[in-house]
Design a protein around this motif. Sequence first.
Motif, PDB file in Angstrom:
ATOM      1  N   ALA A  53      31.884  38.856  41.148  1.00 39.33           N
ATOM      2  CA  ALA A  53      31.974  37.881  40.112  1.00 39.33           C
ATOM      3  C   ALA A  53      30.522  36.578  40.936  1.00 39.33           C
ATOM      4  O   ALA A  53      29.927  35.950  39.207  1.00 39.33           O
ATOM      5  N   ILE A  54      30.593  36.083  41.885  1.00 41.42           N
ATOM      6  CA  ILE A  54      29.191  35.857  42.467  1.00 41.42           C
ATOM      7  C   ILE A  54      28.317  36.488  42.142  1.00 41.42           C
ATOM      8  O   ILE A  54      26.845  36.020  41.678  1.00 41.42           O
ATOM      9  N   PHE A  55      27.762  37.817  42.185  1.00 38.75           N
ATOM     10  CA  PHE A  55      26.986  38.291  42.070  1.00 38.75           C
ATOM     11  C   PHE A  55      26.387  39.067  40.751  1.00 38.75           C
ATOM     12  O   PHE A  55      25.456  38.551  40.215  1.00 38.75           O
ATOM     13  N   ILE A  56      27.271  38.637  39.929  1.00 36.50           N
ATOM     14  CA  ILE A  56      27.013  38.632  38.565  1.00 36.50           C
ATOM     15  C   ILE A  56      26.685  37.723  37.961  1.00 36.50           C
ATOM     16  O   ILE A  56      25.710  37.605  37.447  1.00 36.50           O
ATOM     17  N   LEU A  57      27.115  36.208  38.481  1.00 37.00           N
ATOM     18  CA  LEU A  57      26.915  34.901  37.948  1.00 37.00           C
ATOM     19  C   LEU A  57      25.460  34.796  38.449  1.00 37.00           C
ATOM     20  O   LEU A  57      24.536  34.296  37.756  1.00 37.00           O
ATOM     21  N   SER A  58      25.406  35.821  40.264  1.00 39.44           N
ATOM     22  CA  SER A  58      24.254  34.716  40.230  1.00 39.44           C
ATOM     23  C   SER A  58      23.323  36.023  39.466  1.00 39.44           C
ATOM     24  O   SER A  58      21.510  35.554  39.683  1.00 39.44           O
ATOM     25  N   VAL A  59      22.973  37.112  39.826  1.00 35.53           N
ATOM     26  CA  VAL A  59      22.332  38.006  38.285  1.00 35.53           C
ATOM     27  C   VAL A  59      21.788  37.060  36.826  1.00 35.53           C
ATOM     28  O   VAL A  59      20.276  36.758  37.145  1.00 35.53           O
ATOM     29  N   LEU A  60      22.683  36.646  36.427  1.00 31.06           N
ATOM     30  CA  LEU A  60      22.657  35.480  35.426  1.00 31.06           C
ATOM     31  C   LEU A  60      21.720  34.643  35.842  1.00 31.06           C
ATOM     32  O   LEU A  60      20.649  33.814  35.153  1.00 31.06           O
ATOM     33  N   GLY A  61      21.609  33.763  36.878  1.00 34.64           N
ATOM     34  CA  GLY A  61      21.520  32.830  37.626  1.00 34.64           C
ATOM     35  C   GLY A  61      19.800  32.959  37.558  1.00 34.64           C
ATOM     36  O   GLY A  61      18.705  32.098  37.614  1.00 34.64           O
ATOM     37  N   LEU A  62      19.291  34.185  37.840  1.00 28.03           N
ATOM     38  CA  LEU A  62      17.773  34.430  37.925  1.00 28.03           C
ATOM     39  C   LEU A  62      17.870  34.478  36.613  1.00 28.03           C
ATOM     40  O   LEU A  62      16.239  33.487  36.527  1.00 28.03           O
ATOM     41  N   PHE A  63      17.639  34.279  35.336  1.00 30.79           N
ATOM     42  CA  PHE A  63      16.930  33.953  34.117  1.00 30.79           C
ATOM     43  C   PHE A  63      17.504  32.507  33.944  1.00 30.79           C
ATOM     44  O   PHE A  63      16.813  32.315  32.985  1.00 30.79           O
ATOM     45  N   TYR A  64      18.030  32.284  34.136  1.00 28.96           N
ATOM     46  CA  TYR A  64      19.258  30.725  33.678  1.00 28.96           C
ATOM     47  C   TYR A  64      19.246  29.858  34.979  1.00 28.96           C
ATOM     48  O   TYR A  64      20.655  29.627  35.362  1.00 28.96           O
ATOM     49  N   PRO A  65      18.969  29.862  35.753  1.00 27.54           N
ATOM     50  CA  PRO A  65      18.806  28.675  36.611  1.00 27.54           C
ATOM     51  C   PRO A  65      20.079  27.592  36.911  1.00 27.54           C
ATOM     52  O   PRO A  65      20.830  27.762  37.258  1.00 27.54           O
ATOM     53  N   LYS A  66      19.416  26.588  35.804  1.00 25.36           N
ATOM     54  CA  LYS A  66      20.406  25.291  35.734  1.00 25.36           C
ATOM     55  C   LYS A  66      21.731  25.469  35.710  1.00 25.36           C
ATOM     56  O   LYS A  66      23.161  24.615  35.514  1.00 25.36           O
ATOM     57  N   LYS A  67      21.772  26.338  34.382  1.00 24.84           N
ATOM     58  CA  LYS A  67      22.558  26.826  33.180  1.00 24.84           C
ATOM     59  C   LYS A  67      23.888  27.365  34.668  1.00 24.84           C
ATOM     60  O   LYS A  67      25.259  26.860  33.922  1.00 24.84           O
ATOM     61  N   MET A  68      23.293  28.304  35.424  1.00 20.38           N
ATOM     62  CA  MET A  68      24.440  29.054  35.849  1.00 20.38           C
ATOM     63  C   MET A  68      24.857  28.055  37.393  1.00 20.38           C
ATOM     64  O   MET A  68      25.328  28.765  38.497  1.00 20.38           O
ATOM     65  N   ALA A  69      24.262  27.207  37.995  1.00 22.22           N
ATOM     66  CA  ALA A  69      24.604  26.146  38.589  1.00 22.22           C
ATOM     67  C   ALA A  69      25.357  25.761  39.353  1.00 22.22           C
ATOM     68  O   ALA A  69      25.784  25.468  40.842  1.00 22.22           O
ATOM     69  N   LEU A  70      26.908  25.573  38.845  1.00 22.16           N
ATOM     70  CA  LEU A  70      28.348  25.744  38.735  1.00 22.16           C
ATOM     71  C   LEU A  70      28.227  26.975  39.525  1.00 22.16           C
ATOM     72  O   LEU A  70      29.574  26.960  40.906  1.00 22.16           O
ATOM     73  N   VAL A  71      28.065  28.509  39.442  1.00 21.26           N
ATOM     74  CA  VAL A  71      28.862  28.803  40.974  1.00 21.26           C
ATOM     75  C   VAL A  71      27.935  29.304  42.065  1.00 21.26           C
ATOM     76  O   VAL A  71      28.846  29.121  43.050  1.00 21.26           O
ATOM     77  N   LEU A  72      26.755  27.607  42.744  1.00 17.98           N
ATOM     78  CA  LEU A  72      26.304  27.109  43.760  1.00 17.98           C
ATOM     79  C   LEU A  72      27.621  26.515  44.038  1.00 17.98           C
ATOM     80  O   LEU A  72      28.018  26.090  45.158  1.00 17.98           O
ATOM     81  N   LEU A  73      27.758  25.439  43.296  1.00 14.88           N
ATOM     82  CA  LEU A  73      28.734  24.450  43.576  1.00 14.88           C
ATOM     83  C   LEU A  73      30.387  24.829  44.039  1.00 14.88           C
ATOM     84  O   LEU A  73      30.911  24.762  44.708  1.00 14.88           O
ATOM     85  N   PHE A  74      30.579  25.507  43.153  1.00 15.99           N
ATOM     86  CA  PHE A  74      32.207  26.346  43.544  1.00 15.99           C
ATOM     87  C   PHE A  74      31.459  27.134  45.144  1.00 15.99           C
ATOM     88  O   PHE A  74      33.034  27.069  45.880  1.00 15.99           O
ATOM     89  N   GLN A  75      30.730  27.986  45.045  1.00 16.46           N
ATOM     90  CA  GLN A  75      30.393  28.282  46.211  1.00 16.46           C
ATOM     91  C   GLN A  75      30.470  27.312  47.579  1.00 16.46           C
ATOM     92  O   GLN A  75      30.352  27.486  48.421  1.00 16.46           O
ATOM     93  N   LEU A  76      30.046  25.781  47.100  1.00 17.94           N
ATOM     94  CA  LEU A  76      29.821  25.293  48.467  1.00 17.94           C
ATOM     95  C   LEU A  76      30.869  24.845  48.474  1.00 17.94           C
ATOM     96  O   LEU A  76      31.559  23.916  50.066  1.00 17.94           O
ATOM     97  N   ILE A  77      32.283  24.331  47.950  1.00 13.56           N
ATOM     98  CA  ILE A  77      33.304  24.251  47.674  1.00 13.56           C
ATOM     99  C   ILE A  77      34.121  24.960  47.980  1.00 13.56           C
ATOM    100  O   ILE A  77      35.077  24.626  49.395  1.00 13.56           O
TER     101      ILE A  77
END
Length: 123
Positions: A53-77
């Motif tokens: 899931a992190i992989f897929i959301l990170s692929v989307l993050g390449l195209f929508y960096p700010k919109k997908m930033a919650l995945v980074l917050l999730f990882q930090l937590i």
Amino acid sequence: MMILKIVYAANILVAGWISITSLFAPKRAVSSVFQNTVTYSEAIRLVGCLWGAIFILSVLGLFYPKKMALVLLFQLIYKGSWLVFVALPAILEKKPYPSGMAAFFVVWCAVLPFVIPWKSIFQ
């Protein structure tokens, strides 16, 4: 924006490898990802799904960096929690733990607070 894309690219490489290994070669993941600190169980595949899931959301993050930033917050937590509740006690009690994973998590927890677009997340 470029630093976010670099973070997502790193996620794609690491999360993709861990996900594929954990899902399709879980016994290999026990030795490589978890450094033989856990015994094989189907829970390894659950971890593979999480990292997938992190992989897929990170692929989307390449195209929508700010919109997908919650995945980074999730990882930090979750990485920070794992370090505090799993790795640190193992270190203090001199028990085995996946030190490679712990080192990666420490680096990630040190980097993420500086690259997460906090304003975008909490607007």
